[in-house]
Design an enzyme around this catalytic site. Structure first.
Site, PDB file in Angstrom:
ATOM      1  CB  SER A   1      -8.613  11.620  35.416  1.00 41.54           C
ATOM      2  OG  SER A   1      -9.966  11.958  35.606  1.00 41.54           O
TER       3      SER A   1
ATOM      4  CD  GLU B   1      -9.399   9.006  29.973  1.00 44.61           C
ATOM      5  OE1 GLU B   1     -10.275   8.243  30.462  1.00 44.61           O
ATOM      6  OE2 GLU B   1      -9.024  10.051  30.540  1.00 44.61           O
TER       7      GLU B   1
ATOM      8  CG  HIS C   1     -11.334   7.187  34.042  1.00 43.00           C
ATOM      9  ND1 HIS C   1     -10.888   8.025  33.044  1.00 43.00           N
ATOM     10  CD2 HIS C   1     -11.340   7.929  35.181  1.00 43.00           C
ATOM     11  CE1 HIS C   1     -10.653   9.233  33.554  1.00 43.00           C
ATOM     12  NE2 HIS C   1     -10.917   9.200  34.847  1.00 43.00           N
TER      13      HIS C   1
END
Length: 298
Positions: A111, A205, A271
């Protein structure tokens, strides 16, 4: 750039747990310590890791100090980021890259931690681990341990249960795997931490991004030249990336932009509830015909 040699993390090594981005609860920190010590490692939690300031776990100076202390300490053999969120781009230009080059050690996270992974690669040629933050180790602890401590390649198979599974362009690509969170990649375009995309496999992602924002990020990367000469694209989880306003899906947007080279969607990386950890800055083979991504150890 000559790539530094990074020693494998072994039982008995000291691991620093730091929070260079968002804040994390004390219970989650304690749970992460238990998991990592269960791997036979010793842990040390950063002085400011349990703090809270604005959006972050501490002030910019506090978060940077914890990260740089871990990079500079010869006893620390790996760094696990406790969570993502937001904040690394505020401090990443002041990371002690000289210390990182002098004493290479893996950094694991995902992230917002993508900004740090990119910086360490561009400034020091260091591989990293795209895997659960320490606060989310329950989503993939065994895989994180293998990526951090193992010496075998990691084979990731495309999963039909993943939303991005239909996004595929057949073919085989081989190259260094780089990338991470799409939004952070797009936010990094235009900074000094620009990857050389030629011959690489780009991993992407994301989470909680409407399809039009995914489109915006991909257009930004294309305009910045980050898609030029790619060998292939590995597509992980695009979690909760929906928007009822426009009749487009995230998968349709990805398929529109990613053409002409091997592309493999459906990889359980990102995630989602199941997170596979993989090395970045290492060789990988993307086989869209067979539906696998094979990533060499860091």
């Amino acid at each position: 750039m000559e790539r530094p040699v990074m020693a494998r993390v072994r039982a008995g090594d000291l691991v620093a747990l730091v929070a260079p981005s968002g804040a994390i609860g004390a219970d989650e920190v304690a749970a992460a310590v238990r998991v990592v010590e269960g791997w036979g490692l010793k842990t040390r939690v950063g002085r400011h890791a349990r703090g809270r300031h604005s959006f972050h776990s501490g002030t910019d100076a506090e978060r940077l100090a914890d990260l740089n202390d871990a990079l500079r300490d010869p006893d620390v053999r790996a760094i696990l980021c406790l969570r993502g969120g937001y904040g690394l781009q505020r401090i990443v230009d002041d990371v002690d890259f000289r210390a990182a080059r002098a004493d290479p050690k893996p950094v694991m996270g995902y992230s917002d931690i993508t900004a740090l992974h990119l910086a360490l690669w561009c400034e020091a040629g260091l591989p990293a681990v795209h895997g659960p933050t320490a606060g989310h180790l329950s989503r993939g602890a065994d895989g994180a341990r293998r990526a951090l401590m193992g010496g075998e390649p990691i084979v990731v198979a495309a999963d039909p249960a993943e939303g991005t599974f239909p996004v595929r362009v057949n073919g085989v690509a081989e190259g260094v795997l780089l990338g991470g969170n799409l939004t952070i990649l797009a936010a990094t375009a235009g900074t000094r931490h620009r990857i050389d995309p030629r011959g690489t496999i780009l991993l992407i992602e994301d989470v909680n991004e409407a399809p039009y924002r995914i489109d915006r990020s991909l257009v930004q990367l294309r305009r910045a030249g980050w898609l030029d000469g790619l060998a292939g694209v590995a597509i992980g989880q695009f979690t909760r990336c929906v928007d009822g306003t426009y009749p487009r899906t995230a998968e349709e947007v990805l398929a529109e932009h990613l053409t002409g080279i091997p592309v493999l969607g459906g990889l359980p990386i990102g995630h989602g509830e199941r997170q596979t950890a993989v090395g970045l800055g290492v060789r990988a083979v993307l086989d869209a015909d067979r539906g696998t991504l094979i990533v060499q150890p860091i």
